[in-house]
Design an enzyme around this catalytic site. Structure first.
Site, PDB file in Angstrom:
ATOM      1  CE  LYS A  83      -4.344   1.041   2.367  1.00 31.19           C
ATOM      2  NZ  LYS A  83      -5.033   0.827   3.650  1.00 31.19           N
ATOM      3  CB  VAL A  84       2.296   3.019  -2.575  1.00 31.83           C
ATOM      4  CG1 VAL A  84       2.999   4.263  -3.038  1.00 31.83           C
ATOM      5  CG2 VAL A  84       3.269   1.852  -2.465  1.00 31.83           C
TER       6      VAL A  84
END
Ligand code: G3P
EC number: 2.2.1.2
Length: 217
Positions: A83-84
């Site tokens: 998750k960015v």
């Protein structure tokens, strides 16, 4: 529509799995902090429990740091999705991680054009935060509708993962719009099952059942 559970609490994940309502898990630093546990321990345990996608969020905000953390978490299990955050450096990281074969969930999306950029960078999932937009008097579900339309217009494969879900109507609207996934807190999963007429009807059936003569033993 897939149901992910939005939690880092292993107890809640087990309850959702037992209901058959846990196609995947999303975590974030705030959810991890609530558990009082170290993230790597939590992630290891979730990987043992859940075969579906599990989002693990990076906390670095520079490209190299995001890659370092992302590559590290990706080793925990093949179902781990990195998750960015939707920032410029994050988009660079999405492109690199995706090119390496790692799945990426782009988080903190608050506009349809941000979602367009994430799809062009190759994101596996885009996470529009509907509740937080509603909180500032903007229409979170309208954003989701725009993203779904834009992705359909151009055939993007990026999946729309509705996040910051606060109540059952968010889930209903996400399903009506054709979102691919909703990530839902456990409390909202339970709310979805509840209806006052179900409770009243059950109470009446059980009361009437008491009037039925029982077979003698
Ligand atoms: O997983 C991210 C997102 O679902 C956060 O929700 O309620 O903190 O806005 P919320």
């Amino acid at each position: 529509m897939k149901f992910f559970i939005d939690t880092a609490d292993v107890g809640e994940i087990k309850k959702a799995l037992a209901l058959g309502l846990c196609d995947g898990v999303t975590t974030n630093p705030s959810l991890v902090a609530k558990t009082g546990r170290g993230f790597e321990d939590v992630l290891k345990e979730i990987v043992q429990l859940v075969p579906g996608p599990i989002s693990a969020e990076v906390t670095a905000t520079d490209y190299e740091g995001m890659l370092r953390e992302g590559r590290h978490y990706a080793k925990f299990g093949e179902q781990v999705v990195i998750k960015v955050p939707l920032i410029v450096e994050g988009l660079r990281a999405v492109k690199t991680l995706t090119d390496e074969g790692t799945k990426v969930n782009v988080t903190l999306c608050f506009s349809p054009v941000q979602a367009l950029l994430a799809a062009k960078a190759g994101a596996t999932y885009i996470s529009p935060f509907v509740g937080r937009l509603d909180d500032i008097s903007q229409d979170g579900m309208a954003m989701v509708g725009d993203i779904v339309q834009i992705y359909r217009n151009y055939g993007f494969k990026t999946q729309v993962l509705v996040a910051s879900v606060r109540h059952p109507v968010h889930v209903l609207e996400a399903a009506k719009l054709g979102a691919d996934v909703a990530t839902i807190p456990y409390s909202v999963i339970e709310q979805l099952a509840k209806h006052p007429l179900t409770d009243a009807g059950l109470k009446k059936f059980l009361a009437d059942w008491e009037k039925v003569p029982k077979a003698s033993k």
